[in-house]
Design a protein around this motif. Structure first.
Motif, mmCIF file in Angstrom:
data_model
loop_
_atom_site.group_PDB
_atom_site.id
_atom_site.type_symbol
_atom_site.label_atom_id
_atom_site.label_comp_id
_atom_site.label_asym_id
_atom_site.label_seq_id
_atom_site.Cartn_x
_atom_site.Cartn_y
_atom_site.Cartn_z
ATOM 1 N N TYR A 282 19.715 -22.027 13.522
ATOM 2 C CA TYR A 282 19.109 -23.175 14.200
ATOM 3 C C TYR A 282 19.618 -24.445 13.542
ATOM 4 N N ALA A 283 20.081 -25.393 14.369
ATOM 5 C CA ALA A 283 20.676 -26.623 13.836
ATOM 6 C C ALA A 283 19.832 -27.847 14.122
ATOM 7 N N GLY A 284 18.595 -27.667 14.584
ATOM 8 C CA GLY A 284 17.718 -28.806 14.786
ATOM 9 C C GLY A 284 17.535 -29.157 16.247
ATOM 10 N N CYS A 285 16.775 -30.226 16.471
ATOM 11 C CA CYS A 285 16.433 -30.660 17.826
ATOM 12 C C CYS A 285 17.345 -31.803 18.244
ATOM 13 N N SER A 286 17.788 -31.781 19.498
ATOM 14 C CA SER A 286 18.718 -32.807 19.960
ATOM 15 C C SER A 286 18.022 -34.013 20.577
ATOM 16 N N ASP A 287 16.875 -33.787 21.264
ATOM 17 C CA ASP A 287 16.249 -34.898 21.977
ATOM 18 C C ASP A 287 14.732 -34.774 22.062
ATOM 19 N N GLY A 288 14.126 -33.998 21.195
ATOM 20 C CA GLY A 288 12.694 -33.786 21.247
ATOM 21 C C GLY A 288 12.281 -32.575 22.046
ATOM 22 N N VAL A 289 13.152 -32.058 22.901
ATOM 23 C CA VAL A 289 12.841 -30.905 23.735
ATOM 24 C C VAL A 289 13.846 -29.783 23.519
ATOM 25 N N HIS A 290 15.144 -30.115 23.573
ATOM 26 C CA HIS A 290 16.200 -29.109 23.492
ATOM 27 C C HIS A 290 16.579 -28.824 22.039
ATOM 28 N N ALA B 101 20.006 -25.350 23.953
ATOM 29 C CA ALA B 101 19.121 -24.492 24.734
ATOM 30 C C ALA B 101 17.888 -25.274 25.195
ATOM 31 N N PRO B 102 17.214 -24.818 26.255
ATOM 32 C CA PRO B 102 16.038 -25.529 26.768
ATOM 33 C C PRO B 102 14.760 -25.251 25.984
ATOM 34 N N PHE B 103 14.881 -24.969 24.705
ATOM 35 C CA PHE B 103 13.753 -24.767 23.806
ATOM 36 C C PHE B 103 14.219 -25.163 22.419
ATOM 37 N N ARG B 104 13.292 -25.348 21.522
ATOM 38 C CA ARG B 104 13.648 -25.728 20.161
ATOM 39 C C ARG B 104 12.875 -24.857 19.180
ATOM 40 N N GLY B 105 13.369 -24.803 17.961
ATOM 41 C CA GLY B 105 12.683 -24.024 16.940
ATOM 42 C C GLY B 105 13.499 -22.844 16.454
ATOM 43 N N ASP B 106 13.216 -22.425 15.241
ATOM 44 C CA ASP B 106 13.966 -21.328 14.645
ATOM 45 C C ASP B 106 13.752 -20.024 15.398
ATOM 46 N N TYR B 107 12.587 -19.889 16.068
ATOM 47 C CA TYR B 107 12.320 -18.644 16.798
ATOM 48 C C TYR B 107 13.392 -18.366 17.846
ATOM 49 N N CYS C 2 18.980 -16.586 21.243
ATOM 50 C CA CYS C 2 20.298 -17.147 21.577
ATOM 51 C C CYS C 2 21.426 -16.175 21.235
ATOM 52 N N ILE C 3 21.396 -15.621 20.040
ATOM 53 C CA ILE C 3 22.533 -14.784 19.636
ATOM 54 C C ILE C 3 22.491 -13.436 20.347
ATOM 55 N N ALA C 4 21.298 -12.947 20.695
ATOM 56 C CA ALA C 4 21.218 -11.690 21.452
ATOM 57 C C ALA C 4 21.875 -11.850 22.817
ATOM 58 N N ALA D 5 7.095 -23.214 16.092
ATOM 59 C CA ALA D 5 7.928 -24.070 16.931
ATOM 60 C C ALA D 5 7.129 -25.254 17.465
ATOM 61 N N ALA D 6 5.888 -25.010 17.868
ATOM 62 C CA ALA D 6 5.063 -26.086 18.396
ATOM 63 C C ALA D 6 4.698 -27.083 17.302
#
Length: 254
Positions: free
Chosen positions: A35-43, A59-65, A70-72, A129-130
């Protein structure tokens, strides 16, 4: 198959002769992600390695979860012949289905609807994540019983309470069974906020009015709804959307 769970690795090798593994925990495998962080507060931004070659996706979600998800997906797509560019484009165009970390906005509040289902692992990851998405703003959780856990139910709900205590939400609403176990976990975690069991949407909205300080409501924050399917937590979310909580506000999808 994920290499991050020893029992899964063991069982996969027992059934299949040739297994390709991926990882979200930093193991030196050809298919891995971080996980490389959040791009815009959502993605969320994720760095993937596909057969050893780097590939950045949004991706359309954020967080380490989301790293494991993603990799799967990306590993399977790459094995089927998609290029890194095609995989990145697919993530960029992806839309989350309803009740799966779907975000909307009501006044100054971000609302996260993850009411489709819950288990101990998904509950912990969605809470983390939240809490990250809240970005130190007030954080309210509206949770439901994690069902079908059998003999470990009380233990897992007590553990959930301890995890919640670490995240320090301003209010914890609860619908369903094992409320006492969650309360015990919160107390062991030295949680100082309020734990509020509710049965109906009307009771939830009324409790929100009574226990969320007016200045906090106006300031805004993030509210997460999550629980097992049988709790029908979407009923509480619908009650909130139909109420005049935060007068003049309206709910908008993000």
């Amino acid at each position: 198959v994920s290499a991050d769970y020893d029992d899964l690795v063991r069982e996969a090798r027992a059934v299949f002769g040739d297994v390709l593994f991926f990882t979200a925990s930093g193991r030196p495998l050809s298919y891995r992600a971080a996980y490389a962080g959040c791009s815009d507060g959502v993605h969320g931004q994720y760095r993937l390695w596909l057969d050893g070659r780097p590939c950045d996706v949004i991706a359309p979600f954020r967080g380490d979860y989301g790293t494991e998800n993603c990799i799967a997906v990306a590993a399977a797509a790459h094995m089927l012949g998609l290029t890194a560019e095609e995989i990145a484009a697919g993530f960029a165009d992806a839309q989350l289905p309803p009740q799966r970390f779907a975000r909307s906005r009501r006044g100054n509040w971000d609302i996260v609807d993850d009411t489709y289902n819950a288990n101990p692992l998904s509950m912990a990851r969605m809470l983390d994540a939240a809490a990250e998405s809240a970005q130190k703003r007030p954080f309210v959780v509206v949770l439901g019983e994690m069902r079908e856990l059998g003999s470990v139910a009380d233990r897992e709900h007590e553990r959930l309470g301890r995890h919640l205590a670490q995240l320090r939400p301003v209010l914890v609403f609860w619908r369903g069974g094992h409320a006492d176990a969650v309360r015990d976990g919160l107390e062991h975690g030295l949680y100082t906020g309020k734990f509020l069991p509710v049965d109906t949407g009307e009771a939830f909205v009324q409790a929100l009015r009574e226990h969320l300080p007016a200045e906090t409501g106006e300031q805004g924050g993030l509210m997460l709804f999550k629980g097992s399917r049988g709790n029908h937590l979407e009923e509480l979310l619908e009650a909130l959307e139909q109420s005049d909580w935060l007068p003049g506000s309206r709910t908008e999808s993000l």
